[in-house]
Design a protein around this motif. Structure first.
Motif, short mmCIF file in Angstrom:
data_model
loop_
_atom_site.label_atom_id
_atom_site.label_comp_id
_atom_site.label_asym_id
_atom_site.label_seq_id
_atom_site.Cartn_x
_atom_site.Cartn_y
_atom_site.Cartn_z
N ALA A 1 0.89 -1.29 -0.11
CA ALA A 1 0.15 0.16 -0.08
C ALA A 1 0.93 1.32 0.07
O ALA A 1 2.08 1.13 0.48
N THR B 1 2.43 5.01 1.09
CA THR B 1 2.91 5.31 2.49
C THR B 1 1.54 6.06 2.91
O THR B 1 1.43 5.70 4.26
N ALA B 2 0.92 6.92 2.17
CA ALA B 2 0.03 7.73 2.92
C ALA B 2 -1.16 7.00 3.71
O ALA B 2 -1.73 7.03 5.02
N SER B 3 -1.41 5.76 2.92
CA SER B 3 -2.52 4.91 3.39
C SER B 3 -2.23 3.93 4.72
O SER B 3 -2.81 3.99 5.77
N VAL B 4 -0.54 3.71 4.59
CA VAL B 4 -0.06 3.07 5.73
C VAL B 4 -0.03 3.82 7.01
O VAL B 4 -0.45 3.41 8.35
N ARG C 1 -1.70 6.46 7.60
CA ARG C 1 -3.34 6.71 8.30
C ARG C 1 -3.61 5.65 8.93
O ARG C 1 -4.50 6.02 10.13
N SER C 2 -3.35 4.34 8.48
CA SER C 2 -3.87 3.37 9.25
C SER C 2 -3.00 3.24 10.45
O SER C 2 -3.47 2.98 11.65
N HIS D 1 2.67 10.50 9.92
CA HIS D 1 1.59 10.62 8.89
C HIS D 1 2.17 11.95 8.57
O HIS D 1 1.99 12.30 7.15
#
Length: 321
Positions: free
Chosen positions: A235, A237-240, A242-243, A287
């Motif tokens: 995935a 980086t931004a998605s990771v 955020r998670s 983030h």
């Protein structure tokens, strides 16, 4: 008195040629080899991971007992839990030795370097599990023994054999095994499971993804090379990040439920809130600036956070006992 030739041929006490009365290369070499072998088997158990598991086990026991439980019970629970977790970790290394070989972070593990054979590691792992079950069953109770065995089976079968190489949710679901010590500790004292135990279980369960994803973010190339679908490897980086932030917030929210379900009070609440805000802030900083150094800061602080949180449980109970 030795002649010149005899003196030259005979090793002198205190010289490099003699150690403990034996010529260099005999007993010291065997001793060194034995130590290296023992160290290799110890490494199979992943001692640092076990330390984290024990950090959650003992405070759970203290909370369940309302004070310090009988020392014999604590020792048996810790010993059984350590052997159960160590056996699971060792079998994990047996199964994952092919991917460990291609990942820089794990390329020095005993099965990769040949310090321990797969057969030896498998026997060691199964032996640990058998002994762990017997210790917990005999000196703790059957529920604690079954929970420890269930955690072992879940980690090896569900996480390692099934999810790890197939799903990006591998560590999310697999984290249940790492959260089991909270249940084992509670069951060891009470012989049953209650709401506070499940809250503690949920805290560790929710804590595992942000903790591990932060490390995996730093070593994402390793997971890509090994074709392990850990979230940071599949995935953006931004998605990771955020998670990671979302799970960090969920951990803190869950931790604040404990005073409503148990006897914990002000000390725990203050530490849970203060350390929780710091945990969420570190995740937010990651983030905002997703660098390798920030990822490792989140990883390192997540360990500190868990230790503070469970340490506060023990302190709260014992200072009010």
């Amino acid at each position: 008195m030795a002649t010149g030739s005899e003196a030259a041929a005979s090793p002198r006490w205190g010289s490099e040629a003699v150690r403990d009365g034996h010529p260099h290369g005999s007993v010291p070499r065997r001793t060194s080899s034995l130590r290296a072998r023992c160290a290799a088997f110890l490494e199979l158990t992943k001692p640092r991971i076990i330390e984290l598991l024990l950090v959650t086990t003992v405070p759970s026991m203290v909370l369940a007992h309302g004070g310090i439980p009988p020392i014999g019970l604590v020792v048996a629970t810790v010993l059984g839990g350590t052997l159960a977790a160590g056996g699971a970790n060792a079998l994990n290394m047996v199964i994952d030795r092919d991917v460990d070989r291609v990942m820089a972070r794990t390329s020095g593990r005993p099965l990769v370097t040949g310090r321990v054979s797969p057969a030896e590691a498998t026997l060691f792992a199964l032996g640990c599990e058998v002994v762990a079950f017997l210790i917990l069953w005999r000196w703790v109770n059957l529920l604690a023994a079954l929970l420890a065995f269930g955690a072992f089976a879940f980690y090896v079968v569900v996480y390692t054999l099934w999810l790890k190489r197939r799903s990006r949710q591998n560590i999310v679901i697999g984290g249940a095994a790492g959260a089991a010590p909270t249940l084992i500790g509670w069951a060891a004292v009470t012989g049953e499971l209650a709401l506070p135990a499940w809250i503690l279980f949920l805290v560790v369960f929710l804590w595992t993804p942000p903790h591990f994803w932060a490390l995996a973010l730093r070593y994402r190339d390793d997971y890509s090379v090994a074709r392990i679908p850990m979230l940071p490897a599949v995935a953006g980086t931004a998605s990771v990040t955020r998670s990671i932030l979302a799970y960090a917030a969920a951990v803190v929210a869950c931790s604040l439920l404990l005073p409503f379900a148990s006897e914990t009070g002000l000390i725990y609440s203050v530490v849970a809130l203060g350390s929780g805000v710091s945990f969420v802030w570190s995740a937010f900083e990651l983030h905002r600036r997703p660098t390798a150094s920030n990822a490792m800061r989140v990883f390192a602080f997540s360990i500190t956070y868990l230790a503070l949180l469970f340490g506060a449980i023990g302190a709260d109970v014992l200072l009010r006992a």
